[in-house]
Design an enzyme around this catalytic site. Structure first.
Site, PDB file in Angstrom:
ATOM      1  CG  LEU A 133      -1.884  -1.373   1.281  1.00 42.69           C
ATOM      2  CD1 LEU A 133      -2.801  -0.878   2.622  1.00 42.69           C
ATOM      3  CD2 LEU A 133      -2.680  -1.524  -0.034  1.00 42.69           C
ATOM      4  CG  ASP A 134       3.168   4.448  -2.789  1.00 37.69           C
ATOM      5  OD1 ASP A 134       4.359   4.466  -2.432  1.00 37.69           O
ATOM      6  OD2 ASP A 134       2.432   5.603  -3.455  1.00 37.69           O
ATOM      7  CD  GLU A 150       5.827   3.905   1.378  1.00 38.18           C
ATOM      8  OE1 GLU A 150       7.016   4.686   1.121  1.00 38.18           O
ATOM      9  OE2 GLU A 150       4.675   4.173   0.928  1.00 38.18           O
TER      10      GLU A 150
END
Length: 485
Positions: A192-193, A233
């Site tokens: 998950l950016d 992240e």
């Protein structure tokens, strides 16, 4: 996720080809090295404002790299991780183009966050200044839509990356479609950016709030229902990272890279030991990624600097940054902070090998440390080849993080793989993958301040690591086999 070393790479920067070419590389010269590969954004297009992290179409493979059939074929060989960019989309996306043409009459009008949608009663100076920022300035972009409407849109990162409302039905549908497409292609792990910024709330920091955790938990549940694990992240104060780890599948150990450098630079393992005693074990252990070397991850809490000290005192943290600049002969300074675009307030941009002054023994011992800590190691493609700073690419792009995003040709890879430091790293990776001890019990042993002792034991199998940070004398043992660097 397999308890084996993972690779992090752009598809087109390791060999210069597409997904099929990377698959051939992993099956031949890199055969057996990696249990999985994190493919950095391969969506259309890969060359936008932020190296693929601003997709126009998140459900389409950039045709220059291949198609979903190629991704699915790769997933038959190794576990594949891909990014879900949850916070934003490109201003060139069809959704925004429809909104720009139709304004409030567009079905996507609620997809894009504006100043008014976050602050319906108006925003005070104090409220705007409370918003946590990864970069200087406010997260706002004034824009005139094609239909003539004027808006102030929310942009956490670059003006081209428009933040979406992940709680709006269109935002939920957008993200659900990405998950479905990934599952169909055999992707079994997502990162998950920028998830920490996904929720905005008037009067709050808009970063890792209770509502953010709720969103992450809900989205992770959707992913798990499709057989997909979730990596979150987040660069944050180290205690917050521990809190995050307790609520998600996987987190990065972003404290490790600066702490490893600190240990070798200052010849003491004490801050590192302090971290090892409390760090989460559901961690992906990294020394380098496509971003810079995090500093915020071991510093004091920026929100409470006096009451929440970091793992390293401020003066030593400043000295650590200066040592990186000195070791890289000033190259990292040219790529960091206001010296380059894509400015990050909390990272130093430099290859890890150059950050260590190209000292091969120290570099390999740092990798051994990475591999011996509980969690799953990930190795960035530049680090795999003990790569140097790419000053030519930095000069062409002006993007600081490009200093550590070299484009390797097939011939370069063949040559770099023959370097002794790379050969020893490959040997270290294989031993870490094959040694049964790493499925057993980990122990941090008592030792002098300048020494680090770690071990793993599973039945009759044992692995040991000892590093004297003053002399670099060391012991790296996998059963009866010992390595010397």
């Amino acid at each position: 996720m397999q308890n084996k070393v993972q690779l992090i790479s752009y598809v087109d920067r390791l060999g210069g080809g597409g997904v099929a070419d990377l698959r051939r590389l992993l099956k031949r010269p890199l055969q057996g090295l990696f249990g999985g590969v994190h493919l950095l954004p391969f969506f259309y297009p890969i060359d936008g404002a932020d190296a693929g992290f601003d997709p126009i179409d998140h459900t389409r493979v950039d045709p220059r790299l291949g198609d979903w059939a190629d991704i699915q074929a790769l997933s038959q060989d190794v576990d594949v991780m891909a990014d879900v960019i949850v916070n934003h989309v490109s201003a060139d996306s069809p959704q925004f183009q429809d909104y720009s043409e139709k304004g409030d009459g567009s079905r996507y009008a609620g997809l894009f966050l504006s100043l008014d949608s976050v602050f319906p009663l108006g925003a005070s100076e104090a409220q705007l200044l409370k918003v946590y920022r990864p970069r200087p300035g406010l997260p706002l972009r004034p824009i005139t839509l094609k239909n003539g409407q004027k808006k102030i849109l929310w942009t956490t990162f670059t003006p081209q990356q428009l933040d979406i409302d992940v709680r709006h039905p269109e935002g939920q549908a957008y993200l659900a479609a990405i998950l479905q497409r990934f599952a169909e292609a055999g992707i079994r792990m997502i990162r998950l950016d920028a998830a920490g910024y996904a929720i905005k709330k008037a009067g709050e920091s808009c970063f890792m709030m209770a509502e953010t955790f709720e969103f992450i938990a809900g989205f992770a549940a959707q992913a798990r229902a499709l057989g997909i694990e979730v990596l979150v992240e987040v660069h944050a104060y180290y205690r917050r990272q521990i809190e995050i780890a307790a609520r998600v599948d996987w987190v990065y150990d972003f404290a490790l890279p600066p702490l490893a450098l600190h240990a070798f630079f200052f010849q003491t393992a004490e801050p590192l030991k302090q971290w090892i005693r409390q760090r989460p074990c559901n961690a992906l252990n990294v020394l380098d990624t496509h971003d810079g070397i995090g500093i915020i991850d071991i510093g004091a809490d920026s929100a409470d600097r006096a009451g929440s000290p970091g793992l390293v005192p401020p003066a030593e943290l400043d000295a650590l940054v200066e040592r990186i600049h000195a070791n890289s002969r000033g190259q990292s300074r040219q790529a960091t902070g206001a010296a380059a675009s894509n400015l990050d307030l909390y990272q130093v941009n430099c290859s890890f090998f150059d950050a260590m002054g190209r000292d091969e023994r120290s570099y390999l011992l740092a990798r051994a440390l990475q591999f011996f800590l509980p969690g799953v190691p990930q190795v960035y493609y530049v680090g795999l080849l003990a790569g140097h700073n790419d000053m030519d690419l930095l000069a062409r792009s002006g993007v600081g993080r490009d200093i550590n995003r070299h484009r390797y040709s097939a011939d370069e890879i063949a040559s770099e793989l023959q370097r002794p430091v790379v050969q020893k790293l490959l040997q270290l990776i294989r031993l870490r993958n094959e040694c049964p001890a790493f499925g057993g019990e980990f122990q941090l042993h008592e030792s002098a301040a300048h020494e680090l002792r770690l071990s793993w034991r599973a039945g009759a199998h044992e692995a040991r690591l000892r590093i004297d940070l003053q002399t670099l004398d060391h012991e790296v043992c996998f059963g009866e086999l010992s390595l010397r660097f």
